[in-house]
Design an enzyme around this catalytic site. Structure first.
Site, PDB file in Angstrom:
ATOM      1  N   GLU A 305       0.767  -1.181   0.026  1.00  0.00           N
ATOM      2  CA  GLU A 305      -0.027  -0.004   0.090  1.00  0.00           C
ATOM      3  C   GLU A 305       0.859   1.238   0.177  1.00  0.00           C
ATOM      4  OE1 GLU A 305      -1.614   2.992   0.108  1.00  0.00           O
ATOM      5  OE2 GLU A 305      -1.969   2.704   2.367  1.00  0.00           O
ATOM      6  N   CYS A 340      -1.800   8.957   3.097  1.00  0.00           N
ATOM      7  CA  CYS A 340      -1.924   8.451   1.875  1.00  0.00           C
ATOM      8  C   CYS A 340      -3.315   8.947   0.945  1.00  0.00           C
ATOM      9  CB  CYS A 340      -1.584   6.984   1.689  1.00  0.00           C
ATOM     10  SG  CYS A 340      -3.024   6.078   2.513  1.00  0.00           S
TER      11      CYS A 340
END
Length: 612
Positions: A305, A340
Site C-alpha cells: 500500500e 496517503c
C-alpha cells in the site's frame, strides 16, 4: 538477494504508510542518483562518498534518511522507557521467527473460537487503553482528542472489529462448489473451497496512523488464522512502545499469536532476509520495490500500500462551497496532510478558479485560524497537528519554490517544533511541489481551461507513466462528468463530492494500482488476502469394475468407442447449458402447474364417483 549491510533507509510512512527502516541492496541504490539538497539530511554511505536525495527514496509522505548501523541496537532490553524505544537485538530476530513458525505448525490458530477470542482481545486492548492511546498520539503527532477519536481509536476501528466478528464464521466456512464434466465422471463426487491460514505473516505498519493500521492489519491476519510478526514505526516512539507492551504481555492476546520486532534499518533488513508466508507493507514506492524484491526471492504473496499524488477535480458544475469545505478538512484535519488518502492537489477549471480559491481561504480562516497556531497547554496546536520529524517539516516547507504563488498562509512555520502552517498556493507542472507527494498541510492549485484539460494533465504527467493515484477525488454535480473522470483516470479508490471518508468503508477493498500499490485489504478482502483458498475434490466412487462406465471410459486401453463416448458426453453441457436460463421461471411455474394438475385430477376422481 544480498543486502549491503552498510546501506539503510529509514522510512517514515504515510497514513497507510509505514516508516519501516529498510536496507537497500546494491541494485536498488543505483536508483538513487540525485544529490542531497542539504548536508543536514545526508550521511555517508559506508565506503561511498556519494550522497542521495531523500525525497527520491520514498514518497513525500515519509521523512527519510540514510543511516549507518547503530552500535547500541543490540543491547538487550527488558522495558520501553517513556521517551525511547528499545530496539530488538538482531541476534534474536531469527529465533523469534522460528518460534512463530513452530507455533503455527501446531495449528492452534485454526479453530473459530480461538480466532474470536483473539479478536475480542484486540477489542479490549483498544477499549481499556483508550485514554493512553490518545496521549501517545498527542505526543507523537501533536494531534488532539478529536483526531484520535475520528482516525485512531473511535467508531471507525470499532466498526471494523465488529464487522469481522459478525462475519468470521461464514468467511471460514467451507463452500460447496459445482463439479463439471469430465471432473464429475466418477460419480458420486463433489468439490469444495476452504480458506486456510497462510502461516507466518510479516506486518510492516506506519507512523501516520500507528494504531488503526497496526490493529487493522492484525485484525485481518488473525481472523485468517495467521501468526504475526509486527514491525511498527520507530518514529512514533510513544505509540509504538505502548502497543509493543500491550500486544506481547499476554493480557489481551495469546503470546504465540503476535511477536513484535522494534528498531531501525538493521532490524528491518534482518526481517527481510527471512522467509515469511505472507507480507503486508505500507509505505513509499521506492522502499515498496525493495520489499517486493526481497519477498520475490521466496515467491511470498505481498500486499503493498504505497500511495501517490491524489488529484481533486473541481469542475464548473461543482458546489464550490461544499468542495472547499471538504477539501480543506481532508487536507489539514487528516493528520496535517500526512496520510496517503489526503488530497494532494486540485485541478480547477479556470471559470471557477477565483471563486474556489476564495472559498478555500475562507474555510481555512474558519477551521484553522492563525490564533490557534501558538498551541495549547498540552503541547498541541489547536486542530493543526505536527509533522512527524523536524527533517520532514523542513522538507515540506522547501517544496514551495519560485514557481509557486502563495495565496494563503506560507508563514508562521516553526520547523524546529515540527510545525508547518496550513498553506494554499498556485502551482504549475514545473513546480517542485508537483513532482512528489506533498505529505503535509500545503494544498496546490493547478488551473486548467476545462475538464478535458484536467484529464489531459493527469494522463500526461502521471497516468502515462504508470503513476496512478491511490485516491481519485472529484467535485461535480454532473453524472456525465463523474463517469468521464472515472473512466479516464485509473486509481486505487475513488470518492465523488467528498474526500477521505471512503477509506473507512470496510465493505469495499482498499488498495492501490500501479505505483500506488499492489493488492487490497479491509474486511472480507483482508481476510481473503491473508488466506489461501484451497479447492478440494472429494470422490466417493471406489469402483474398479471394468463394466462401470466411468472406469471403462477413463482408463486404458483406449479405442474409437471410448473416444466417441467421451466426445458425446462433452457436448452435454453445451446442450443443457442454455436450459439453466429457464430454471428460475420453472421454479415459479412448476408449483402452479402441479397444483393445477392435482386440482383437475381431484375433479375427475369426484366425477367418476358421482357417476359411479
Amino acid at each position: 538477494m544480498k543486502f549491503v549491510a552498510s546501506l539503510f533507509i529509514t522510512v517514515g510512512l504515510r497514513s497507510n504508510h509505514l516508516s519501516p527502516s529498510l536496507a537497500l541492496n546494491y541494485r536498488s541504490v543505483r536508483c538513487f542518483t540525485t544529490a542531497f539538497r542539504s548536508s543536514s539530511t545526508t550521511s555517508s554511505l559506508s565506503s561511498s562518498s556519494k550522497r542521495y536525495n531523500a525525497a527520491t527514496m520514498i514518497r513525500s509522505d515519509s521523512s527519510t534518511s540514510l543511516l549507518s548501523s547503530s552500535t547500541d541496537n543490540n543491547n538487550e532490553a527488558t522495558s520501553s522507557p517513556p521517551t525511547t524505544l528499545r530496539y530488538t537485538p538482531i541476534s534474536s530476530i531469527g529465533p523469534l521467527i522460528n518460534e512463530a513458525r513452530t507455533s503455527h505448525g501446531t495449528h492452534f490458530t485454526y479453530p473459530y473460537q480461538f480466532r474470536i477470542s483473539q479478536i475480542n482481545g484486540l477489542e479490549r486492548l483498544i477499549h481499556d487503553n483508550h485514554d493512553a492511546f490518545i496521549q501517545t498520539i498527542q505526543r507523537d503527532l501533536g494531534q488532539g482528542d478529536m483526531y484520535a477519536e475520528a482516525f485512531e481509536v473511535g467508531a471507525a476501528l470499532q466498526g471494523r472489529i465488529n464487522y469481522t466478528k459478525s462475519n468470521l464464521k461464514s468467511w471460514m466456512a467451507t463452500q460447496p462448489k459445482s463439479t463439471p464434466f469430465p471432473t464429475n465422471l466418477n460419480i458420486p463426487v463433489h468439490s469444495e473451497l476452504t480458506p486456510y491460514p497462510r502461516g507466518v505473516a510479516l506486518l510492516i505498519t506506519p507512523w501516520n496512523l500507528p494504531i488503526t493500521l497496526t490493529i487493522t492489519a492484525l485484525l485481518d491476519a488473525i481472523a485468517a488464522g495467521n501468526v504475526c510478526i509486527v514491525k511498527m514505526s520507530e518514529k512514533c516512539v510513544h505509540t509504538t512502545s505502548l502497543l509493543t507492551d500491550l500486544l506481547t504481555n499476554g493480557t489481551y492476546l495469546d503470546e504465540r499469536v503476535v511477536k513484535v520486532v522494534n528498531g531501525g534499518a538493521e532490524q528491518a533488513t534482518e526481517l527481510l532476509r527471512h522467509r515469511f508466508d505472507v507480507v503486508s507493507y505500507t509505505g513509499g514506492e521506492m522502499v515498496g520495490r525493495i520489499v517486493n524484491e526481497a519477498t520475490a526471492k521466496y515467491l511470498t504473496p505481498t500486499l503493498l500500500e504505497l500511495g501517490g499524488k491524489n488529484p481533486v477535480f473541481v469542475t464548473k458544475n461543482a458546489d464550490i462551497e461544499c468542495a472547499a469545505m471538504r477539501i480543506v478538512w481532508g487536507k489539514i484535519s487528516a493528520n496535517t496532510g500526512q496520510m496517503c488518502i489526503c488530497p494532494d492537489y486540485c485541478l480547477v477549471e479556470e471559470s471557477v478558479k477565483e471563486e474556489f480559491a476564495e472559498a478555500l481561504c475562507k474555510r481555512m480562516d474558519e477551521f484553522y485560524p492563525v490564533s490557534s497556531y501558538t498551541g495549547n497547554s498540552d503541547g498541541s496546536r489547536g486542530d493543526v497537528g505536527k509533522m512527524i520529524t523536524v527533517e520532514h517539516a523542513e522538507r515540506v516547507v522547501s517544496m514551495v519554490d519560485s514557481t509557486c504563488k502563495v495565496i494563503y498562509g506560507g508563514e508562521h512555520h516553526d520547523t524546529k517544533e515540527r510545525f508547518v502552517a496550513p498553506t494554499i498556493l498556485e502551482a504549475t507542472a514545473d513546480s517542485t511541489i508537483m513532482k512528489d507527494e506533498i505529505f503535509g498541510p500545503i494544498l496546490a492549485i493547478v488551473t486548467v481551461p476545462d475538464l478535458d484539460g484536467a484529464i489531459e494533465y493527469v494522463q500526461s504527467n502521471f497516468s502515462s507513466k504508470g503513476k496512478h493515484p491511490l485516491c481519485l477525488y472529484m467535485f461535480t454535480k454532473s453524472k456525465t462528468e463523474q463517469q468521464k473522470i472515472m473512466d479516464s483516470i485509473p486509481s486505487g479508490t475513488c470518492a465523488v463530492n467528498d474526500v477521505i471518508k471512503h477509506s473507512a468503508n470496510y465493505n469495499v477493498p482498499f488498495g492501490g494500482i500501479g505505483t500506488s500499490g499492489l493488492g487490497a485489504y479491509y474486511g472480507k478482502f483482508g481476510f481473503d488476502f491473508f488466506s489461501h483458498y484451497r479447492g478440494s475434490l472429494i470422490l466417493k466412487n471406489h469402483s474398479t469394475l471394468k463394466w462401470d462406465p466411468a472406469v471403462w471410459m477413463q482408463f486404458p486401453p483406449y479405442n474409437d468407442k471410448k473416444v466417441f463416448a467421451f466426445r458425446s458426453l462433452s457436448k452435454l453441457p453445451l446442450i443443457f447449458g442454455p436450459l439453466k436460463k429457464i430454471v428460475p421461471v420453472a421454479k415459479v411455474l412448476l408449483p402452479f402447474v402441479l397444483g393445477t394438475l392435482l386440482f383437475w385430477a381431484g375433479m375427475m376422481v369426484e366425477r367418476f364417483k358421482f357417476f359411479g
